[in-house]
Structure formats: C-alpha cells, structure tokens
Design an enzyme around this catalytic site. Structure first.
Site, PDB file in Angstrom:
ATOM      1  N   GLU A 217     -35.489  37.678 -72.743  1.00 11.43           N
ATOM      2  CA  GLU A 217     -35.230  36.422 -73.455  1.00 11.43           C
ATOM      3  C   GLU A 217     -35.752  36.547 -74.876  1.00 11.43           C
ATOM      4  OE1 GLU A 217     -36.105  32.733 -71.414  1.00 11.43           O
ATOM      5  OE2 GLU A 217     -35.550  33.624 -69.503  1.00 11.43           O
TER       6      GLU A 217
ATOM      7  N   ARG B 207     -36.975  30.710 -80.591  1.00 12.40           N
ATOM      8  CA  ARG B 207     -36.132  29.542 -80.352  1.00 12.40           C
ATOM      9  C   ARG B 207     -35.999  28.602 -81.543  1.00 12.40           C
ATOM     10  NH1 ARG B 207     -37.506  27.480 -74.404  1.00 12.40           N
ATOM     11  NH2 ARG B 207     -36.461  29.344 -73.634  1.00 12.40           N
TER      12      ARG B 207
ATOM     13  N   HIS C 204     -36.021  20.064 -75.672  1.00 13.77           N
ATOM     14  CA  HIS C 204     -36.192  20.866 -74.459  1.00 13.77           C
ATOM     15  C   HIS C 204     -37.615  20.855 -73.917  1.00 13.77           C
ATOM     16  CE1 HIS C 204     -35.309  24.081 -71.655  1.00 13.77           C
ATOM     17  NE2 HIS C 204     -36.250  24.856 -72.174  1.00 13.77           N
TER      18      HIS C 204
ATOM     19  N   ARG D 195     -42.982  27.485 -78.342  1.00 13.59           N
ATOM     20  CA  ARG D 195     -43.244  28.169 -77.079  1.00 13.59           C
ATOM     21  C   ARG D 195     -42.353  29.406 -76.912  1.00 13.59           C
ATOM     22  NH1 ARG D 195     -41.050  27.859 -71.991  1.00 13.59           N
ATOM     23  NH2 ARG D 195     -39.603  26.229 -72.640  1.00 13.59           N
TER      24      ARG D 195
HETATM   25  C1  SIN Z   1     -33.875  29.083 -70.593  1.00 17.09           C
HETATM   26  O1  SIN Z   1     -33.499  29.502 -69.511  1.00 17.09           O
HETATM   27  O2  SIN Z   1     -33.324  29.330 -71.645  1.00 17.09           O
HETATM   28  C2  SIN Z   1     -35.081  28.181 -70.634  1.00 17.09           C
HETATM   29  C3  SIN Z   1     -36.273  28.950 -70.324  1.00 17.09           C
HETATM   30  C4  SIN Z   1     -37.488  28.313 -70.910  1.00 17.09           C
HETATM   31  O3  SIN Z   1     -37.418  27.170 -71.373  1.00 17.09           O
HETATM   32  O4  SIN Z   1     -38.515  28.985 -70.969  1.00 17.09           O
END
Ligand code: SIN
Length: 535
Positions: free
Chosen positions: A116, A291, A353, A388
């Site tokens: 990620e 993010r 989020h 985060r």
């Molecule tokens: C996601 O799956 O993009 C969200 C994961 C997260 O908020 O850490």
C-alpha cells in the site's frame, strides 16, 4: 442499571481485543456495549486493505521509518516504535491464534504480502479485500466463547459518568476528575441506564460521518470523542482528518472504499481524458505516494479542470481472474453499481476516512481522566501524526487494546480494597420535563448542514476565511442543537447529532488555530515553521 468491573464502549478491533485479553483472568467481569444491534458493525468491519505484519525483508526500524515519514513530523517516535515492535507478533498471537483469522497465503502456506501507499516493503496481511470483516468474525466468535464477557448491543452511550460532575459529594471538587462508567441509552426501551464500572474504555471509533463524503459507516459520528471532550479529557491533533483518495463516485454507491491495495497491485490514476498525473505530484512514489499527497493531487486536478471525478485503472493492469480473486468485494459492489472493474476504469473521488487526532492517551491507553482509557480511532497515541500510514489503524487498535487491558488488569489488582461509587452515589438520568418527540426532519437537516459545512470549509483544502465561516455557522448550529437536545426526548439520532456538532467545532477550531500545513491538514494560507513566510 448495571455494575461491572470493566465497561468497554465499542467493539471494533480495539474494544474486542481489550475485552478478549482482559477475559483471560476468569475473575474479571467485562461488559462490552455496542450502539449497533449487531456487534460486528464497526469501522473495523469495513476495513479492506489489511493489517501490517512483518514482511520478508522487513524489520521494526524500517516500519518505524515509514510511519514517521508518512506522519509528516508529527508522529510520536516512542508510540510508533511500540507499534512497530509489538504489533506483528501480537497479530499472530491474538488474531491468528486466539481469533483464528486466516490471512491469505500461497499453496505452501506463506503469507501473500500486499503493498500500500508509502510502505517501503510488502508487509500487508489481508483476507481478500474483506480483512476487517474476517477479523471481526474471528474476534466476536472468540468473545462469545468467554463466560466473563457480556455483550450488550443496541445501546448508545450518552455521557460518561464523571466525578465531580455527577457526584453528590461536594468534596469531590477537590479531587482529580475520575470516570465511573457511562449513561447508556437503550434503543429498544428508550430509557437511559447507569452503567457503573471501575474502569471505562472508550473504543467508539471515528467520525467520518460528519463529512458529506466519507468511506465510514453510519455510526462514525464522533460519539466517544464528544463524550470525552464534555467530560474534560484532553483532545489533541483534531485538525488531522485523513481523506482517502479513492472512494467510488457512482450514483447509489458513493463512498464505497476502493482500497489503496488496488494501487498497491498496480492500479493507476488518470484524468477523465486519460492523462496519468501522479508523477507530477510525487516523482518518487507516483500513485503510491502518501495518502494526503494523492488525495490533494486528485482534488487539485478536479478543481483545476472542473472534473467531477478521476479514474482508477486496474482493468488493464491485472488479469480479470486475478482482480476477482484479490478484490472480490470491490468487484461485487462495483458490479452492483453497474461497473465491471475487470473491463472498465473506476470513477473515484476523495472522501473523509480516518481521524488521526483524538483523546490524548499514554502508552497504556490512559486518558487524562482517572479510570478512563481510549483505544482505536477515537484515541491519539501519537502513532499517526499528521497523516496515517495505510494499514496501521487495525494494528494500533490491536496493540493499544492489548496494552489497555494489561494496564486495567494491574490497576484492578492494585485497587481491590478501594471503595467504588455505587448507585446511591450517582444520580439517575433526569428526563423530567422532556415531552417533545425527536423530529427526524430536524435531526437529518441539521446533520446535513454539519456535513456540508465540514466538506466545503473544513475539508481537504482549508484557509482562514473558510474556517472562520465554518466556526461561525457551527457555533450558531451548536446553540440550536443544544436547545433541541435540552427540550426533546432522547433518541439515537439526537445523541449523534449533539456529538457531531461538538466534534465538528473541535476540528474546525483546531484547524483554524494551526496555520501550518502538515500531512492531511492543508492550508492554502499556510505559514512556515518560523511563522513569517507563506509557503
Ligand atoms: C484501504 O484499504 O485503502 C484502507 C486501508 C486503511 O485505511 O489503512
């Protein structure tokens, strides 16, 4: 009325872990209350991407460096180290062994590590794209097998019971603020009960629902944060609201999270006319930039070119079978909305989020009020700083759920002889004089006003003018809602509305106060650290 040793309000990964770890002592009595009728329902339930484990070429120092880099200089190195060191082994012990969660693995049983944004290693454990649901299934099953845990659902916490505020003894004014449980509204009976406890653990999750566009479920309206604030707990970093870059922008399915793992598997962002743009904003990380950077880049593209969304392409990057296998929920949900992600690009927009601030807690989850703990998204341990790192939230809930349980256990052992307040010491909830039925149109209308103010003026891009307008309008609404609350019979929606306006104001005021852009708090009129130069 109920009396318990430990009252846990909320049952996502943090609350459930705390309960499970406390229940290892068979003498402990633990009560877990959930607002939703189904205790599985929580922010955790909707987590898609996964949870951080210890990847093959990984170690705690590397993870720590990634967390601190994403946190934009605001993460606490001490808290982040605790997470990096304790998290992965605890995941194995609690989730895999106690809760029986089976993370995806290959045919030889080796974990299939996911990737990620802003992670320098592949280290994300997942169960398809339904990791949170699999974790909740395992944890709730484990909780139900513990005879010393009572789960009570369909009950909304109204306020913490704190002394001196609710005390009948005037001498309590001279003692530190202490929590002795909570007033709970039974949604079935429509009455408020006193739940007394030696230790109270807030695990109520986040507040995305105070924004117009969010990936969060209905209950995420800042209930715990507002209660803690009213009780006098210290709240920090409230300006740091994280926006996820990619929520589905399809009629009828708005807000559906399109996991960052989609970009982790090669997905690429494009403008509606087919231009890849992330390299312009982050030459190093491109589509896997932190993010806040990706969300702002999308926002900028949308605003500059008047797009109503951008596109996420996974169809041309991954074979159709692999997409269906790795992202079965996203595939199915998008199909329901009329979009086949194995063939078509996904229209996406940013959405609120995750709340990176919260009730300030120490390394054991202790808040600034005696006997009160806060864990999971409602808390601010310092790990997330100003932004985060993906997939740290479940791990933080796990680590601090465990730590709070350890501390509560020790505190209870130490204080066995201490006299605790009983029902005679705590006044019952006073409903006298409340005759008006809650009007759903007023509740919904006020909630939508809050959501619109937060979205337009306290959103991804902020400035002094937007924030002061937001604060003026929120203050006016706060007065209206307080009057409404003081004259109307209680209902879950009314409790949520009162909490939503409280936390909306907190966020707007923190954002106004902090004139420096960092992480997910971005101000067009930002000043430099020295305070004298526009950046
Ligand atoms: C996601 O799956 O993009 C969200 C994961 C997260 O908020 O850490």
């Amino acid at each position: 009325m109920a009396e318990t040793e430990v009252l846990i309000i909320g049952c996502g990964i943090a609350g459930a872990t705390a309960a499970l770890q406390l229940a290892r002592n068979p003498r402990r009595q633990i009560t877990v209350v959930t607002r939703a009728p189904d205790p599985h329902e929580s922010n955790t339930q909707y987590a898609q991407g996964g949870i951080i484990g210890r990847g093959l070429d990984d170690d705690p120092d590397i993870l720590l460096a990634d967390i601190l880099a994403a946190g934009a200089g605001v993460s606490s190195p001490h808290a982040a180290r605790i997470l990096a060191e304790e998290g992965p082994p605890l995941l194995h012990e609690v989730l895999e062994e106690s809760a029986g969660v089976k993370f995806d693995s290959d045919s030889s049983g080796q974990p299939l590590w996911g990737n990620e944004a802003a992670h320098s290693r592949r280290r994300i454990l997942h169960v398809g794209d339904g990791t949170g649901a699999a974790i909740m299934e395992g944890l709730i099953t484990a909780l139900r097998s513990c005879p010393n845990i009572t789960i009570e659902s369909n009950a909304t916490a109204v306020d913490l019971i704190t002394f001196p505020h609710h005390s009948r003894d005037p001498l309590d004014n001279y003692r530190p603020i202490a929590c002795h449980g909570a007033y709970m509204f039974s949604r079935g009976e429509h009455t408020v009960h006193r739940y007394l406890a030696a230790a109270t653990v807030l695990a109520t999750g986040g507040l995305g629902r105070i924004y117009r566009n969010t990936t969060n479920p209905q209950g995420a309206r800042g209930d715990g944060l507002a209660m803690a604030h009213r009780a006098g707990a210290r709240i920090v970093n409230a300006e740091y609201v994280q926006f996820h870059p990619t929520a589905l922008a399809a009629p009828g399915a708005e807000g559906l999270l399109i996991s960052e793992a989609v970009r982790g598997e090669g997905g690429i962002l494009l403008t509606p006319d087919g231009r890849q743009f992330m390299a312009e904003y982050s030459p190093e990380w491109k589509d896997l930039a932190p993010r806040d950077v990706v969300a702002r880049a999308i926002h900028h593209e949308m605003e500059t070119h008047d797009y109503s969304y951008v596109l996420l392409d996974i169809a041309s990057r991954m074979p159709a079978d692999a997409i269906r296998n790795r992202f079965p929920n996203i595939y199915a949900q998008c199909l329901k909305a009329g979009l086949d992600i194995t063939k078509e690009m996904i229209p996406v927009v940013p959405a609120a989020h995750y709340f990176c601030g919260g009730v300030l807690v120490d390394e054991w989850g202790r808040a600034s009020i005696d006997n009160l703990y806060a864990i999971g998204e409602i808390s601010c341990t310092g790990v997330h700083g100003a932004n985060r790192l993906a997939s740290t939230s479940l791990l933080e809930g796990l680590v601090w759920g465990n730590r709070a349980a350890r501390h509560v256990e020790e505190a209870l052992n130490r204080s066995l002889a201490t006299k605790r307040p009983g029902f005679a010491d705590v006044p019952p909830w006073d409903e006298s004089g409340l005759f008006a039925e809650p009007d759903p149109a007023l509740i919904q209308g006020d909630m939508q006003t809050i959501q619109n103010i937060m979205w337009h003026y306290v959103g991804l891009v902020r400035n002094a003018e937007r924030l002061s307008r937001a604060i003026r309008e929120l203050r006016h609404l706060w007065n209206e809602i307080e009057t409404f609350y003081r004259t109307t019979k209680l209902a879950d929606g009314l409790i949520g509305l009162r909490n939503a306006i409280e936390v909306a104001l907190l966020i707007a005021q923190a954002a106004q106060h902090n004139r420096q852009s960092r992480g997910c708090h971005y101000r067009q009129d930002s000043v430099s650290v020295e305070g004298d130069r526009l950046i």
